[in-house]
Motif scaffolding. Structure first.
Motif, short mmCIF file in Angstrom:
data_model
loop_
_atom_site.label_atom_id
_atom_site.label_comp_id
_atom_site.label_asym_id
_atom_site.label_seq_id
_atom_site.Cartn_x
_atom_site.Cartn_y
_atom_site.Cartn_z
N UNK A 1 0.82 -1.07 -0.06
CA UNK A 1 -0.21 0.03 0.07
C UNK A 1 1.02 1.31 0.08
N UNK A 2 1.93 1.03 0.61
CA UNK A 2 2.76 2.28 0.89
C UNK A 2 3.51 2.43 -0.62
N UNK A 3 3.94 1.21 -1.22
CA UNK A 3 4.59 1.41 -2.77
C UNK A 3 3.71 2.22 -3.45
N UNK A 4 2.32 1.73 -3.60
CA UNK A 4 1.37 2.16 -4.42
C UNK A 4 1.28 3.59 -4.22
N UNK A 5 1.12 4.04 -2.90
CA UNK A 5 0.92 5.46 -2.65
C UNK A 5 1.89 6.17 -3.10
N UNK A 6 3.33 5.95 -3.01
CA UNK A 6 4.41 6.53 -3.45
C UNK A 6 4.27 7.00 -4.76
N UNK A 7 4.37 5.78 -5.37
CA UNK A 7 4.59 5.78 -7.01
C UNK A 7 3.38 6.42 -7.73
N UNK A 8 2.13 6.22 -7.68
CA UNK A 8 1.04 6.52 -8.04
C UNK A 8 0.22 7.93 -7.56
N UNK A 9 0.53 8.24 -6.29
CA UNK A 9 -0.14 9.28 -5.77
C UNK A 9 0.63 10.40 -5.21
#
Length: 210
Positions: free
Chosen positions: A100-108
């Motif tokens: 969830x952290x990865x997705x948030x960092x990369x796409x948000x």
């Protein structure tokens, strides 16, 4: 008195094993999984070693942690199957929030490589140190008070980790200062993780006891 002290020692030893096995299991999946879709290393080798070093400090204070009274009423025994179940359940929970952290960092937040590594470094240590306060007991965090040394060292480590990117040590390790929105995002993810860990713990012990 000797028997009671022995049972306390065993209980705290099990806490360390639960925490270490689940954290390592979760980190292994997170690192391996992230490597499949990222074009860069999620963390540099020196950053991984530093992470392992920092997380050892709260773990060492588990030996002085308070033990729930019911834990010392009857003898306990080594249960490898229980340890394995605990490791898988809480390790996978850790992995879910890492991704969830990865997705948030990369796409948000559209983090660059250095910001990604710095934020995950902070999130991984904060989550590892705080979740110890939850998995250390079957009871909720508010019904089972952690030992003072565990609380103090956890607080010191968490403050240190959040300020590392602004220090010469952080620069040597390849970390960079991150914007306030990144810290806010970490706080939200950690809050969700702590609540989820409490819920998963309640379900886990309910199913185990039945």
């Amino acid at each position: 008195d000797g028997i009671i002290e022995g049972r306390k020692t065993f209980a705290n030893t099990m806490k360390y094993i639960f925490m270490a096995t689940s954290a390592n299991f979760g980190n292994m999946f997170s690192m391996a999984g992230a490597s499949l879709f990222l074009t860069f290393l999620p963390l540099l080798p020196k950053q991984i070693l530093f992470t392992n070093l920092i997380t050892d400090f709260p773990e060492m204070t588990i030996a002085t942690d308070n033990v729930d009274e019911e834990t010392t009423k009857v003898p306990r025994h080594w249960d490898l199957k229980f340890i394995r179940k605990f490791m898988i359940v809480f390790g996978l929970l850790s992995t879910v929030f890492d991704f969830l952290t990865f997705v948030f960092l990369l796409y948000v937040l559209n983090a660059n490589i250095d910001q990604f590594r710095t934020t995950w470094f902070i999130e991984s240590i904060l989550s590892a140190s705080l979740v110890v306060l939850i998995i250390r007991s079957k009871k909720t965090l508010f019904k089972s008070t952690p030992g003072k040394y565990l609380l103090v060292v956890t607080f010191i480590v968490d403050i240190f980790v959040m300020t590392v990117p602004f220090t010469p040590i952080g620069q040597i390790l390849g970390f960079v200062p991150i914007p306030a929105i990144f810290y806010l995002s970490i706080g939200i993810i950690l809050g969700m993780y702590m609540i989820s860990a409490e819920m998963v713990k309640w379900i886990f012990y309910k199913l185990i006891n039945t």
